[in-house]
Design a protein around this motif. Structure first.
Motif, PDB file in Angstrom:
ATOM      1  N   ASN A  80       0.829  -1.214   0.000  1.00  0.00           N
ATOM      2  CA  ASN A  80       0.000   0.000   0.000  1.00  0.00           C
ATOM      3  C   ASN A  80       0.860   1.260   0.000  1.00  0.00           C
ATOM      4  N   LYS A  81       1.972   1.225   0.743  1.00  0.00           N
ATOM      5  CA  LYS A  81       2.881   2.370   0.771  1.00  0.00           C
ATOM      6  C   LYS A  81       3.466   2.655  -0.609  1.00  0.00           C
ATOM      7  N   LEU A  83       2.225   1.940  -3.491  1.00  0.00           N
ATOM      8  CA  LEU A  83       1.172   2.459  -4.368  1.00  0.00           C
ATOM      9  C   LEU A  83       0.838   3.902  -4.006  1.00  0.00           C
ATOM     10  N   ARG A  84       0.728   4.180  -2.719  1.00  0.00           N
ATOM     11  CA  ARG A  84       0.354   5.517  -2.238  1.00  0.00           C
ATOM     12  C   ARG A  84       1.435   6.549  -2.525  1.00  0.00           C
ATOM     13  N   ASP A  85       2.671   6.213  -2.219  1.00  0.00           N
ATOM     14  CA  ASP A  85       3.757   7.195  -2.268  1.00  0.00           C
ATOM     15  C   ASP A  85       4.515   7.211  -3.586  1.00  0.00           C
ATOM     16  N   LYS A  87       3.443   5.216  -6.614  1.00  0.00           N
ATOM     17  CA  LYS A  87       2.677   4.723  -7.780  1.00  0.00           C
ATOM     18  C   LYS A  87       3.325   3.472  -8.379  1.00  0.00           C
ATOM     19  N   ASN A 286       0.806   2.279   8.031  1.00  0.00           N
ATOM     20  CA  ASN A 286      -0.643   2.457   7.847  1.00  0.00           C
ATOM     21  C   ASN A 286      -1.199   3.649   8.603  1.00  0.00           C
ATOM     22  N   GLN A 289       0.721   9.891   9.170  1.00  0.00           N
ATOM     23  CA  GLN A 289       2.038  10.176   8.605  1.00  0.00           C
ATOM     24  C   GLN A 289       2.555  11.571   8.974  1.00  0.00           C
TER      25      GLN A 289
END
Length: 408
Positions: A80-81, A83-85, A87, A286, A289
């Protein structure tokens, strides 16, 4: 009695940063008030919600072995990190959790590199890269960069360093020890060179990803050149961004074949990272931040102050960094102006004993004539350290007139 140790041990040296820290501790025990600007470790405490998650894990009995490559929950948080940060898209079989980013890098080298292979490392470099390459019986190929090129390897330098034996290129941005970060455009040009050499893998060490300023967004070489996806390994961890150095959680993402090989090696060395630390790392990735912004803003303020002070000292010049928590001033002019101190190692020892500050000589990073100063300490410590450093340098360069003769 065993007379000889393995040859690989003779090829490497102990970490210079740890050696300087130990010397500083020795002087502190002797009663000296040493200010350490040596070790790259956040002076902030681990955020409360991360510590709370670890405490709860202990209370719930999450104290057993986990899967060798990490828990499903932490691996999903890492996915997830990315993808989030960044791409970047990964699956569970493309993630390996290890006992720190250093462990991830060693696993990668052991999985990829054969004896006699070459690994390209731009200098200044993090102290452990060359020695870890030597531990797997390979050859570090050092690409020298300098102050004028902002310590960034050029595409021409990269291409000139590649030979039929080249197996891997290691990039670190923002970089330890310089604090300098490549732009996305610069990384694209490096990627264009690497696209011509399909047998060369790329490792991007992103451990200082979030400790960044002076650029719109962070980019690594894979983000800048997605075509390298099938031969790029991304290394990261929670140590720097979340002030979790002692928790020892790093991770790697990359092609499933390489990750599987790294997992096999880890299974025979350390097995899984600590279960409790994995729960804490999952909470870090998660959770809220905002702690990253808080710490990064403080580092930026300290960087700016130290940079101004260094550039006002005689014989010292320093580039503005883009991140991390290090300044890397050039002291070649200072060394040229004194006849009593001949190199950066001697200067570091002089500053330790006279100014009572601990710094790391640039020689440890493959770049003599420089010093690495960490500002991962309080502003009060930094202010005192800069005053003491200035006083010691001015004393070193003071001109004395004795019986009509000028002496330095």
């Amino acid at each position: 009695m065993i007379k000889d140790l393995a040859a690989r041990v003779q090829r490497i040296k102990p970490s210079p940063t740890i050696a300087v820290a130990a010397r500083a501790d020795e002087l502190i025990r002797a009663g000296k008030s040493i200010i350490s600007l040596s070790v790259g470790e956040p002076d902030f405490d681990t955020p409360e919600h991360i510590k709370a998650a670890a405490i709860q894990a202990i209370q719930q009995g999450i104290t057993k072995y986990t899967a060798v490559d990490g828990t499903l929950g932490l691996k999903q948080a890492i996915i997830n990190k990315f993808l989030r940060d960044n791409k970047l898209h990964y699956t569970q079989d493309q993630i390996l959790v290890s006992c720190g980013a250093k462990h991830s890098i060693y696993n990668m080298l052991a999985a990829l590199i054969n004896p006699g292979d070459e690994v390209i490392i731009p200098a200044p470099y993090w102290v452990s890269y060359p020695d870890m390459v030597k531990l797997v019986d390979a050859e570090p190929v050092i690409v020298k960069t300098d102050f004028e090129q902002q310590f960034k390897m050029t595409p021409a330098q990269l291409e000139a360093a590649i030979t039929p034996r080249t197996r891997l290129v290691i990039l670190n941005s923002p970089a330890n020890p310089t604090g300098i970060a490549y732009t996305a455009a610069e990384l694209t040009l490096l990627g264009d060179v690497l696209l011509k050499y399909p047998n060369v893998a790329i490792a991007t060490d992103d451990i200082y990803e979030h400790t960044l300023w002076g650029q719109p967004t962070f980019s690594n070489i894979l983000m800048a050149c997605p075509t390298l996806y099938d031969r790029c390994i991304v290394i990261n961890g929670v140590s720097k961004s979340y002030a979790m150095t002692g928790w020892r959680i790093g991770y790697a993402a990359g092609p499933s074949k390489i990750i599987a090989a790294m997992k096999k090696i880890q299974s025979q060395c350390t097995s899984n990272p600590t279960s409790i630390s994995q729960v804490a790392a999952e909470a870090a990735l998660n959770g809220d931040q905002s702690c990253i912004t808080l710490m990064t803003n403080a580092y930026k303020e300290r960087h700016d102050y130290m940079l101004e002070q260094l550039n006002s000292m005689p014989g010292v010049k320093c580039l503005a960094g883009n991140g991390t928590f290090y300044n890397f001033p050039c002291v070649n002019e200072l060394l040229a102006r004194t006849k009593t101190i001949h190199n950066d190692i001697e200067l570091s020892e002089y500053l330790l004993t006279d100014a009572e500050i601990a710094v790391i000589p640039g020689s440890a990073f493959g770049t003599p004539g420089f010093l690495r100063l960490s500002y991962a300490t309080s502003m009060n410590n930094i202010q005192k350290a800069m005053q003491q450093m200035r006083h010691s340098i001015e004393k070193l360069l003071k001109i004395k007139i004795d019986a009509g003769n000028i002496q330095y």
